[in-house]
Design an enzyme around this catalytic site. Structure first.
Site, PDB file in Angstrom:
ATOM      1  N   CYS A 325       0.824  -1.234   0.044  1.00 59.33           N
ATOM      2  CA  CYS A 325      -0.075  -0.069  -0.102  1.00 59.33           C
ATOM      3  C   CYS A 325       1.028   1.127  -0.043  1.00 59.33           C
ATOM      4  O   CYS A 325       1.486   1.578  -1.127  1.00 59.33           O
ATOM      5  CB  CYS A 325      -0.902  -0.036   1.085  1.00 59.33           C
ATOM      6  SG  CYS A 325      -2.444   1.022   0.950  1.00 59.33           S
ATOM      7  N   HIS A 425      -3.651  -5.365   1.056  1.00 62.52           N
ATOM      8  CA  HIS A 425      -3.751  -5.840   2.430  1.00 62.52           C
ATOM      9  C   HIS A 425      -4.127  -7.207   2.423  1.00 62.52           C
ATOM     10  O   HIS A 425      -5.187  -7.759   1.771  1.00 62.52           O
ATOM     11  CB  HIS A 425      -4.558  -4.752   3.144  1.00 62.52           C
ATOM     12  CG  HIS A 425      -4.069  -3.338   3.323  1.00 62.52           C
ATOM     13  ND1 HIS A 425      -2.821  -3.120   3.907  1.00 62.52           N
ATOM     14  CD2 HIS A 425      -4.651  -2.330   2.701  1.00 62.52           C
ATOM     15  CE1 HIS A 425      -2.497  -1.773   3.724  1.00 62.52           C
ATOM     16  NE2 HIS A 425      -3.612  -1.179   3.340  1.00 62.52           N
TER      17      HIS A 425
END
Length: 483
Positions: A325, A425
């Site tokens: 991310c 994630h």
């Protein structure tokens, strides 16, 4: 109108989150329509809801335990610390601003509390039972007048309360007595009993303490939960960042605004990791830049504190570099940020062929994807995204095949030389992928391959709930609730 049960703790880390998770599954198994609720949570570990907004990962897990789809109604107020005593305020899944702790207490908290209680009323109206989680200690004298996550919620809901303490730390009886003495009479009256958590030993040795509590407060001890080895996320307010070495040296940089560090739990189980805080420590077989609550500020911190040079040197020496991310965005060529830090164009570390532009609308979605990175090419993985940025790369890490179950075709992430980055994630919770990745590196080191035991969150929740049910007086709780 349904009933409500509240789990309070004598301190942070007492085990409230996991006890609520277990109770959600226990009552769901008994056939009740049960949902979790936490009016306000402070957490950097968030997850997407069915509405597309963010909630705490703790309430996300509790929703699964209730066999419900995670909803923003289960955690209406989420505070995401930004540093310097400021937090981003997320209400019903959507960011509504960044405030200092003082300004939040004095200006926003009452308004949000009223709105959160409206949500609680709706949950009670629609479900048999709402299990409410408190936050920290309910009797912090300096904070009690501003507390909208503990006894004020319990009294508003007319809930029965359970007070849980972590006996493994020691001082549990004193903690219970101290908490009970500082509660107001009406708050103390709502407590139906005590739970001792994380006990190692013979519970019969605790008898004199139980007798003292019952004599003093006319309230029973409802259970002694043994110390259980499990793979469920703990409360993140007290998370310790481990330094556990394995045959592979895996390093995760502890960014000032690190977020979603539950991403790396499977690496702990499979190998052990080392969270590093100094540039001179960087020399692992794998170096990971995690997610960040403030990507550009953390990138500049890496640069100013020598981490960028250390990462590049480690990469030249053969380290594999991974970014998740915000960490992926940092590893790219450049970032255009007019949203979060408002610093405009910022040069990236440059190990990945990617460019990122921050957008004002945050994406919070469940994803299914197909890996394009050659060693795991074609492998199906899943996870979730929580991000402002949109990145483009000529060498994507994967292609998203489904967004919230709707078909999609969207490249994401990037692949470089001994490096990859992804927005997914939970990528390491895809155990076949993690096994492939680690064994690739182990083979390079001449180490024997490892096999990562496949398991599911469902199995972990069910197993943990069975242990709690065996050691908790569920019948007494049901009787007190009147259901």
């Amino acid at each position: 109108m349904g009933e409500s049960l509240m789990v309070l703790g004598t301190s942070s880390g007492a085990g409230k989150s996991l006890l609520v998770t277990a109770l959600c599954r226990i009552f769901s198994n008994l056939g009740y329509d049960v949902v979790p609720f936490k009016s306000q949570n402070m957490s950097l570990n968030s997850a997407p809801s069915i509405e597309g907004g963010e909630i705490s990962r703790a309430q996300y897990l509790q929703a699964i335990a209730c066999r419900k789809r995670p909803s923003v109604r289960f955690n209406p107020i989420l505070l995401k610390p930004e540093g310097n005593m400021r937090s981003q305020v997320v209400f019903m899944g959507k960011p509504i601003g960044s405030v200092s702790a003082r300004d939040y207490m004095l200006s926003r908290k009452e308004e949000l509390f009223r709105k959160a209680m409206t949500v609680l009323d709706e949950l009670k109206e629609k479900h048999d039972l709402v299990i409410i989680e408190g936050a920290g200690s309910p009797v912090e004298i300096n904070l009690k007048d501003y507390d909208i996550a503990n006894t004020r919620v319990m009294l508003y809901a007319g809930a029965k309360g359970i007070l849980v303490t972590d006996i493994y730390r020691g001082g549990s009886f004193a903690s219970i007595v101290g908490t009970m003495e500082l509660l107001k009479p009406e708050e103390r009256e709502a407590i139906i009993g005590f739970v001792f958590n994380k006990f190692r030993g013979d519970p019969s040795l605790l008898g004199p303490g139980f007798e003292y509590l019952e004599e003093r407060y006319e309230k029973p001890t409802l259970g002694v939960i043994p110390y259980v080895e499990h793979r469920l996320p703990e409360e993140d307010s007290l998370t310790e960042f481990p330094k556990v070495r394995g045959e592979l040296h895996i390093q995760i940089i502890r960014l000032p605004h690190i977020s979603n560090f539950t991403d790396f739990e499977p690496l702990h189980w499979a190998n052990g990791v080392d969270y590093v805080t100094r540039a001179e420590e960087i020399k692992g077989d794998v170096v990971i830049i995690p997610g960040s609550k403030n990507t550009v500020e953390d990138l500049l911190w890496l640069r100013e504190n020598g981490f960028e040079d250390a990462i590049l040197e480690a990469h030249r020496d053969g380290s594999f570099i991974v970014g998740l991310c915000g960490g992926f965005q940092m590893l790219g060529e450049k970032i255009l940020d007019t949203v979060e830090s408002k610093r405009g164009i910022v040069k990236g570390i440059g190990l990945l062929p990617a460019k990122t532009v921050f957008e004002r609308v945050k994406r919070t979605n469940h994803l299914r994807a197909e890996v394009l990175w050659e060693p795991a090419r074609g492998m199906a993985v899943e996870g979730y995204e929580i991000r402002f940025g949109r990145s483009v790369s000529e060498r994507p890490f994967s292609v998203i095949r489904a967004i919230n179950s709707a078909k999609a075709f969207e490249p994401e992430g990037a692949v470089g030389e001994r490096a990859f980055g992804t927005y997914l994630h939970g990528i390491f919770h895809n155990f076949a992928f993690t096994e492939r990745f680690l064994n690739l590196l182990r083979e390079e080191r001449g180490l024997e391959p490892i096999s990562i035991e496949d398991w599911s969150i469902e199995e972990e929740i069910e197993g943990f709930a069975k242990v709690v049910e065996k050691n908790l007086d569920v019948e007494r709780i049901l009787a007190k609730l009147g259901i």
